[in-house]
Design a protein around this motif. Structure first.
Motif, PDB file in Angstrom:
ATOM      1  N   ARG A  10      56.705   0.449 -36.782  1.00 37.48           N
ATOM      2  CA  ARG A  10      56.686  -0.980 -36.487  1.00 37.48           C
ATOM      3  C   ARG A  10      56.727  -1.271 -34.981  1.00 37.48           C
ATOM      4  O   ARG A  10      56.404  -2.369 -34.560  1.00 37.48           O
ATOM      5  N   GLY A 138      64.420   5.688 -46.906  1.00 35.08           N
ATOM      6  CA  GLY A 138      63.712   4.408 -46.936  1.00 35.08           C
ATOM      7  C   GLY A 138      64.027   3.639 -48.202  1.00 35.08           C
ATOM      8  O   GLY A 138      64.897   4.044 -48.989  1.00 35.08           O
ATOM      9  N   MET A 140      65.722   1.131 -48.578  1.00 34.06           N
ATOM     10  CA  MET A 140      67.184   1.024 -48.546  1.00 34.06           C
ATOM     11  C   MET A 140      67.711  -0.109 -49.420  1.00 34.06           C
ATOM     12  O   MET A 140      68.804  -0.018 -49.977  1.00 34.06           O
ATOM     13  N   GLU A 141      66.907  -1.176 -49.506  1.00 36.76           N
ATOM     14  CA  GLU A 141      67.387  -2.391 -50.184  1.00 36.76           C
ATOM     15  C   GLU A 141      67.682  -2.136 -51.656  1.00 36.76           C
ATOM     16  O   GLU A 141      68.436  -2.875 -52.291  1.00 36.76           O
ATOM     17  N   ASP A 154      71.233  -0.876 -42.029  1.00 38.76           N
ATOM     18  CA  ASP A 154      69.785  -0.758 -41.829  1.00 38.76           C
ATOM     19  C   ASP A 154      69.286  -1.804 -40.835  1.00 38.76           C
ATOM     20  O   ASP A 154      70.015  -2.727 -40.456  1.00 38.76           O
ATOM     21  N   VAL A 156      67.383  -4.957 -39.462  1.00 34.10           N
ATOM     22  CA  VAL A 156      66.933  -6.298 -39.838  1.00 34.10           C
ATOM     23  C   VAL A 156      66.160  -6.844 -38.650  1.00 34.10           C
ATOM     24  O   VAL A 156      66.651  -6.803 -37.514  1.00 34.10           O
ATOM     25  N   THR A 158      62.892  -9.556 -39.012  1.00 32.58           N
ATOM     26  CA  THR A 158      62.582 -10.944 -39.377  1.00 32.58           C
ATOM     27  C   THR A 158      63.563 -11.461 -40.442  1.00 32.58           C
ATOM     28  O   THR A 158      63.703 -12.666 -40.622  1.00 32.58           O
ATOM     29  N   GLY A 159      64.176 -10.555 -41.194  1.00 33.78           N
ATOM     30  CA  GLY A 159      65.058 -10.951 -42.289  1.00 33.78           C
ATOM     31  C   GLY A 159      64.311 -11.124 -43.611  1.00 33.78           C
ATOM     32  O   GLY A 159      64.917 -11.408 -44.643  1.00 33.78           O
ATOM     33  N   THR A 161      62.743  -8.923 -45.558  1.00 32.58           N
ATOM     34  CA  THR A 161      63.047  -7.927 -46.600  1.00 32.58           C
ATOM     35  C   THR A 161      64.348  -8.301 -47.320  1.00 32.58           C
ATOM     36  O   THR A 161      64.443  -8.204 -48.544  1.00 32.58           O
TER      37      THR A 161
HETATM   38  C1  PRP Z   1      62.799  -1.587 -41.817  1.00 30.07           C
HETATM   39  C2  PRP Z   1      64.073  -1.707 -42.613  1.00 30.07           C
HETATM   40  C3  PRP Z   1      63.825  -2.859 -43.543  1.00 30.07           C
HETATM   41  C4  PRP Z   1      62.813  -3.691 -42.806  1.00 30.07           C
HETATM   42  C5  PRP Z   1      63.457  -4.907 -42.218  1.00 30.07           C
HETATM   43  O1  PRP Z   1      61.911  -0.750 -42.457  1.00 30.07           O
HETATM   44  O2  PRP Z   1      64.362  -0.497 -43.296  1.00 30.07           O
HETATM   45  O3  PRP Z   1      63.311  -2.411 -44.781  1.00 30.07           O
HETATM   46  O4  PRP Z   1      62.291  -2.903 -41.752  1.00 30.07           O
HETATM   47  O5  PRP Z   1      62.532  -5.715 -41.519  1.00 30.07           O
HETATM   48  P1  PRP Z   1      62.455  -7.285 -41.715  1.00 30.07           P
HETATM   49  O6  PRP Z   1      63.808  -7.847 -41.415  1.00 30.07           O
HETATM   50  O7  PRP Z   1      61.433  -7.715 -40.691  1.00 30.07           O
HETATM   51  O8  PRP Z   1      61.997  -7.558 -43.110  1.00 30.07           O
HETATM   52  P2  PRP Z   1      60.517  -0.328 -41.789  1.00 30.07           P
HETATM   53  O9  PRP Z   1      59.498  -1.374 -42.039  1.00 30.07           O
HETATM   54  O10 PRP Z   1      60.747  -0.002 -40.344  1.00 30.07           O
HETATM   55  O11 PRP Z   1      60.053   0.911 -42.595  1.00 30.07           O
HETATM   56  P3  PRP Z   1      60.798   2.241 -43.034  1.00 30.07           P
HETATM   57  O12 PRP Z   1      61.594   1.880 -44.256  1.00 30.07           O
HETATM   58  O13 PRP Z   1      59.688   3.164 -43.296  1.00 30.07           O
HETATM   59  O14 PRP Z   1      61.676   2.678 -41.895  1.00 30.07           O
END
Ligand code: PRP
Length: 208
Positions: A10, A138, A140-141, A154, A156, A158-159, A161
């Motif tokens: 990202r 990954g 994680m949620e 983990d 955050v 934009t919030g 996810t």
């Molecule tokens: C990260 C993190 C969340 C997400 C949060 O994952 O694990 O899932 O970004 O971002 P948000 O607040 O903008 O929604 P990432 O996209 O980096 O991928 P990864 O799980 O492969 O590390």
């Protein structure tokens, strides 16, 4: 010519935007390409595209002279790296996440899922509650939703996810920025090129 390592995740977009704002044209880098190595002779750089977690090792070993990687990853790895700048764009935070209303109770013992076990253990050191750290890579949620863990540590940004999974950001543990990292020996050997890049990034107002 300096060899510059860029993160494939990202952070790639904000890093490319910062480099272009600093005056690099990066003609070989095209959206959708699968190439991992580019020479941009006009900019005086060779680019390597690497996984975030591998990138500090390439710079520490001097395979790449310098690179960009998140402070979240840097805190998890050993390595004698210089870190002269942080990008202003692409900031995020490493937060404690849980089901709405979940609050660790003093004296309690929980299960905490994370990609960041070292940061988690350091942070847990001075909490009034304890946790078993479960290391995941990954998605994680899902851990608190399916009761694999009580809490998650983990990123955050934009919030979005969290919102999509009806989870709550309970506490910000670390602010996270994309760092420009430099190999010590490379700074001696290619001081002028690396210093010029640092000055260009500063002058463009994209890093400090
Ligand atoms: C990260 C993190 C969340 C997400 C949060 O994952 O694990 O899932 O970004 O971002 P948000 O607040 O903008 O929604 P990432 O996209 O980096 O991928 P990864 O799980 O492969 O590390």
């Amino acid at each position: 010519m300096i060899r510059l390592a860029l993160p494939k995740g990202r952070n790639l977009d904000p890093v490319l935007a910062a480099l272009r704002a600093a005056g690099l044209t990066l003609p070989g880098l095209q959206a959708g390409s699968r190439r991992l190595r580019f020479e941009a002779a006009v900019d005086g750089v060779e680019i390597l595209l690497l996984k975030d977690w591998d990138l500090p090792l390439y710079v520490e070993q001097g395979i790449a002279d310098c690179g960009f990687v998140g402070s979240d990853v840097l805190e998890e790895v050993d390595g004698d790296l210089l870190e002269p700048l942080r990008l202003l764009a692409g900031r995020s935070r490493l937060s404690l996440i849980g089901l709405p209303g979940a609050r660790p109770q003093a004296g309690g013992q929980l299960r905490l899922a994370t990609k960041y076990p070292r940061t988690a253990r350091r942070w847990l050191g001075d909490r009034p509650w304890g946790a078993e750290v479960l290391e995941l890579q990954g998605s994680m949620e899902l851990a608190p939703l399916l009761n694999l863990a009580d809490l998650v540590l983990d990123i955050v940004q934009t919030g979005r996810t969290l919102l999509e999974h009806h989870l709550e950001e309970l506490e910000v543990v670390r602010e996270v920025a994309t760092c420009f990292i430099v190999n010590r020996a490379a700074l001696q050997a290619r001081r002028s090129s690396i210093t010029t890049l640092v000055r260009q990034l500063e002058a463009a107002g994209v890093a400090q």
